[in-house]
Design an enzyme around this catalytic site. Sequence first.
Site, PDB file in Angstrom:
ATOM      1  N   MET A 203      40.002 -30.746 -27.686  1.00 53.99           N
ATOM      2  CA  MET A 203      40.095 -29.523 -28.495  1.00 53.99           C
ATOM      3  C   MET A 203      39.772 -29.866 -29.945  1.00 53.99           C
ATOM      4  O   MET A 203      40.417 -30.725 -30.541  1.00 53.99           O
ATOM      5  CB  MET A 203      41.500 -28.914 -28.385  1.00 53.99           C
ATOM      6  CG  MET A 203      41.878 -28.481 -26.976  1.00 53.99           C
ATOM      7  SD  MET A 203      43.607 -27.969 -26.816  1.00 53.99           S
ATOM      8  CE  MET A 203      44.434 -29.563 -26.820  1.00 53.99           C
ATOM      9  N   VAL A 204      38.779 -29.207 -30.495  1.00 57.03           N
ATOM     10  CA  VAL A 204      38.360 -29.475 -31.869  1.00 57.03           C
ATOM     11  C   VAL A 204      39.506 -29.182 -32.829  1.00 57.03           C
ATOM     12  O   VAL A 204      40.098 -28.100 -32.797  1.00 57.03           O
ATOM     13  CB  VAL A 204      37.125 -28.626 -32.234  1.00 57.03           C
ATOM     14  CG1 VAL A 204      36.741 -28.833 -33.693  1.00 57.03           C
ATOM     15  CG2 VAL A 204      35.959 -28.966 -31.319  1.00 57.03           C
TER      16      VAL A 204
ATOM     17  N   GLN B 247      35.289 -37.771 -26.422  1.00 57.75           N
ATOM     18  CA  GLN B 247      34.207 -36.827 -26.123  1.00 57.75           C
ATOM     19  C   GLN B 247      33.237 -36.704 -27.307  1.00 57.75           C
ATOM     20  O   GLN B 247      33.657 -36.634 -28.464  1.00 57.75           O
ATOM     21  CB  GLN B 247      34.768 -35.444 -25.788  1.00 57.75           C
ATOM     22  CG  GLN B 247      33.693 -34.482 -25.306  1.00 57.75           C
ATOM     23  CD  GLN B 247      34.186 -33.068 -25.120  1.00 57.75           C
ATOM     24  OE1 GLN B 247      34.466 -32.374 -26.096  1.00 57.75           O
ATOM     25  NE2 GLN B 247      34.295 -32.628 -23.884  1.00 57.75           N
TER      26      GLN B 247
ATOM     27  N   CYS C 126      30.813 -26.453 -24.326  1.00 60.18           N
ATOM     28  CA  CYS C 126      31.218 -25.670 -25.494  1.00 60.18           C
ATOM     29  C   CYS C 126      30.369 -24.401 -25.591  1.00 60.18           C
ATOM     30  O   CYS C 126      29.136 -24.483 -25.682  1.00 60.18           O
ATOM     31  CB  CYS C 126      31.076 -26.491 -26.772  1.00 60.18           C
ATOM     32  SG  CYS C 126      31.564 -25.583 -28.258  1.00 60.18           S
TER      33      CYS C 126
ATOM     34  N   HIS D 156      34.772 -26.151 -15.756  1.00 59.42           N
ATOM     35  CA  HIS D 156      35.472 -24.969 -16.269  1.00 59.42           C
ATOM     36  C   HIS D 156      34.923 -23.761 -15.513  1.00 59.42           C
ATOM     37  O   HIS D 156      33.719 -23.511 -15.529  1.00 59.42           O
ATOM     38  CB  HIS D 156      35.211 -24.825 -17.770  1.00 59.42           C
ATOM     39  CG  HIS D 156      36.060 -23.790 -18.426  1.00 59.42           C
ATOM     40  ND1 HIS D 156      36.421 -23.849 -19.754  1.00 59.42           N
ATOM     41  CD2 HIS D 156      36.631 -22.654 -17.956  1.00 59.42           C
ATOM     42  CE1 HIS D 156      37.175 -22.805 -20.060  1.00 59.42           C
ATOM     43  NE2 HIS D 156      37.300 -22.064 -18.978  1.00 59.42           N
TER      44      HIS D 156
ATOM     45  N   ALA E 104      44.000 -26.471 -21.920  1.00 60.36           N
ATOM     46  CA  ALA E 104      43.797 -26.445 -23.373  1.00 60.36           C
ATOM     47  C   ALA E 104      44.751 -25.437 -24.004  1.00 60.36           C
ATOM     48  O   ALA E 104      45.735 -25.805 -24.640  1.00 60.36           O
ATOM     49  CB  ALA E 104      42.346 -26.111 -23.701  1.00 60.36           C
TER      50      ALA E 104
END
Length: 551
Positions: A83-84, A136, A165, A232, A289
């Site tokens: 997660m950014v 990542q 993304c 996902h 997430a």
Amino acid sequence: MRAYMCSLGVFQFVIKSYRRMENEDIATKPVTRPTSTPPSTETIVHTNGVEAKDISPTRSPKLQGYEFYRKVLGSPQFVVAPMVDQSELAWRMLCRKYGAQLCYSPMFHSNLFAKDVKYRKDALQTCPEDRPLIIQFCGNDAETLLDAALLAQEHCDAVDINLGCPQAIAKRGHYGAFLQDDWELITEIVNTLHKRLSVPVTCKIRVFEDRKRTIEYAKMLEASGCQLLTVHGRTREQKGPLTGIADWTYIKEVRKHIKIPMFANGNVLGLEDIKRCIAETGVEGVMTAEGNLHNPAIFTGKSMKTWDIASEYLNFVRKYPCPVSYIRGHLFKIFHHLMNLRPNSALREELAVSNQLEHFRTVVDKIKSKYEPYHLGAKIYDVEEVDPSILFIKQGFNLSLPPWLCQPYIRLTPETHKQIIAEKMRLAEDPNRPKRQFFDIEGNEISRKRMKKLRRRMRRPNIPEGKHVRSLECCSQCANPVGNKCEYRLCRTCCRDKCYSEDHDCLGHGIMIKSRIVKSKLFKCQNEGKREYVLSEDVEDMPVQCSKDID
């Protein structure tokens, strides 16, 4: 005796020379090695101007597939997603405390990581307890991704390529889910990293609308060298308010057609969802997430008190520092249901402007002091009004948790969002629509502009109205503030007038009148054909003079 020592020295020199010649002779002969055990070598690879260690011929063979999943990662089922700005070291350590078996780093930009030392130093934060760990990267160039991965491989157990993304920035940079149509490039990237790294390469993807194409996509990644695949169950168009529900049937179909370990991602709000996902899809583990951000103890099946989780996170932040924006973002997620309550608007504003660890602790303590008596049963809790500016789903049952416990965030459905947008557009086009009214604290109607000013003032309550943040000295010739670096203690306008009228320079304001006059005179002298010129030490007292030719 001397003769004996001399002869002994000569003898030793002859023996050493013979051995050196023997070694050189052996070195010139080809040496055959078993192919099953590659030699232990270490070479330096220079790619795109980056120097990095390439230890692809490792001392022990690189584990792959299920052997890598079991022996290196430890067969994890509970996985924290990349997660950014959210899965930093402090958060990963908190999640590991509450049952996370594998963590991913935030997504790092491969080009910046490879070329910017400061970016790499800030990003690459880990500790011995932070294992197993997968780092990542995003990018669209095989060599650049390799440069970054070579610099990171000593600090992780695998390198993951972000192919999922869906954000607009990924579209502009041509990475993430917007690479999924360029299979030739993806094959080159995965295969290059698979062959050149000492750790396995993994991938995270989103599904296509076409189920068959999704299966072929996964098989292509497996053939290219991917050792673990995370799927996902949403398309790249499903994001933001149009997120919707992830389709686990796609994940189940992919699981049937590939032979490497798989993680599922999407629709995970609690521990029961994780168990159900593993049972329905047949994957080895589940990645979460958003569910993890709202409840870091999701893998334990417990709904912890928000202030306890927040305090523990701040303790980890003290040990493993991170940017203030990360802290603020995590606390807003943890206190999401509390901050949406109208009586807590002041707390929300206080959290929004906090910029020090102690300020965050103060907010946490205020929330604890307010809601702990309700949790202990010392007071009876009356349901508080939700802020009218917050959109939420009204639950049709009485099993909802109290807002001070960590719990998942349930998004509005895409259909509901579309209805809201359509209604807003209809009202905007209606000329007879009622005007939105704004009121101050005393109940007086005010303009929208005045209301925005009041809200800004509420965000900085310690600053008196009409005063600057810092005290300013006024210019001696007018009421404007003086320039901080002005040599004459004037404002910019007055300083410029003084420099023009008196031929001065002011470095503080960048006004160089005197220097320009000197340069213009020198230029004039040179153009007139004078061979020499003499400048006085003080140009202010003695003007520039051009010397005559002296015979």
